[in-house]
Design a protein around this motif. Structure first.
Motif: not given
Length: 282
Positions: A9-37
């Motif tokens: 379980v810990l290994a699975w959680m660690f892998c998922n956290m690492a995978w999420a951390a590798d995702k590019p972060v897209i910061l949008t100014s407003i919610m409509p752009l966030q939903l579309l992105a």
């Protein structure tokens, strides 16, 4: 046995956290752009929003923590200076910031997500932006954009039909941010409480609108969560006028919602206004 399961379980959680951390972060100014992105980026990116959706972009002010978020994001998406003027200087030297509409003409409505044609252009543009950052996922982003556009066009076509059968008397909006939506659906532009986003309406204007409300000239009054209720209460107190909630920025959207849910909410608000008008005639 328990130790083995716990380790897995810990290994699975660690892998998922690492995978999420590798995702590019897209910061949008407003919610409509966030939903579309998020619709276009899917599970390949992490999409966040800068300004809370219950605050008008015209009133939002950056904090030091917001500046850090702007610098650390892989991509910053914003409409442009005509909408988020507070970002113009903040991201002027940042290569990660992309204004989707950097040069709107003076007086041109910057609420571009209200325009069905522009929504589809933005979807394709965001797919290209993400593909440039992640070439190996380009086909995925463009497929998401194509699927979104198909679903969006289907709903928009039905909404055009529904609105064409129901529109009639004028309605009252709190601010002048719906002209693109009105033009797309061939609606006469609404009367507005706040003709300008940077100043409150004058007493004479409020008195004139209240007089017209008393004469039953408006099909409904739209209420927006981004503006104080006191302003609307002063205008409609004691009057039997339909008040319809409309949320142009998505303050009431859930995490699982997409841009089409926001657009449906806008469409349903207008249909509710016209339905109230028809009910008043019976």
């Amino acid at each position: 046995m328990k130790a083995i399961v716990s380790g897995l379980v810990l290994a699975w959680m660690f892998c998922n956290m690492a995978w999420a951390a590798d995702k590019p972060v897209i910061l949008t100014s407003i919610m409509p752009l966030q939903l579309l992105a998020q619709d276009i980026g899917g599970d390949a990116v992490t999409v966040d929003v800068l300004a809370p959706a219950n605050v008008s972009p015209h009133d939002f002010q950056l904090r030091p923590s917001d500046m850090q978020r702007l610098r650390s994001a892989d991509v910053v998406l914003w409409v442009g200076p005509a909408m988020e003027s507070y970002l113009q200087k903040a991201v002027a030297e940042q290569s990660n910031a992309i204004a989707l509409y950097p040069a709107l003409s003076l007086g041109e409505d910057p609420h571009v997500w209200m325009d069905a044609d522009e929504v589809q252009r933005m979807a394709r543009r965001i797919a290209r932006i993400l593909s440039d950052r992640m070439p190996t996922r380009g086909a995925y982003f463009h497929a998401n954009a194509a699927r979104f556009s198909t679903e969006f066009r289907q709903y928009d076509k039905q909404l055009q039909l529904d609105i064409s059968h129901r529109s009639g008397r004028p309605y009252l909006l709190l601010h002048d941010g719906f002209s693109r939506f009105e033009r797309h659906f061939n609606l006469k532009e609404a009367e507005v409480v706040m003709p300008s986003s940077d100043r409150l309406p004058g007493a004479r204007h409020i008195v004139g609108l209240r007089s017209r409300l008393q004469k039953n000239e408006f099909a409904c009054v739209f209420r927006e969560p981004q503006y104080p209720a006191a302003m609307l209460n002063a205008l409609t107190s004691g009057l039997a006028v339909p008040i319809i909630e409309i949320d142009p920025l998505g303050a009431e959207m859930k995490k699982t919602d997409g841009f089409l849910d926001l657009y449906r909410q806008l469409g349903q608000a207008f249909l509710s206004c016209f339905a109230a008008q028809q009910a008043a005639r019976i």
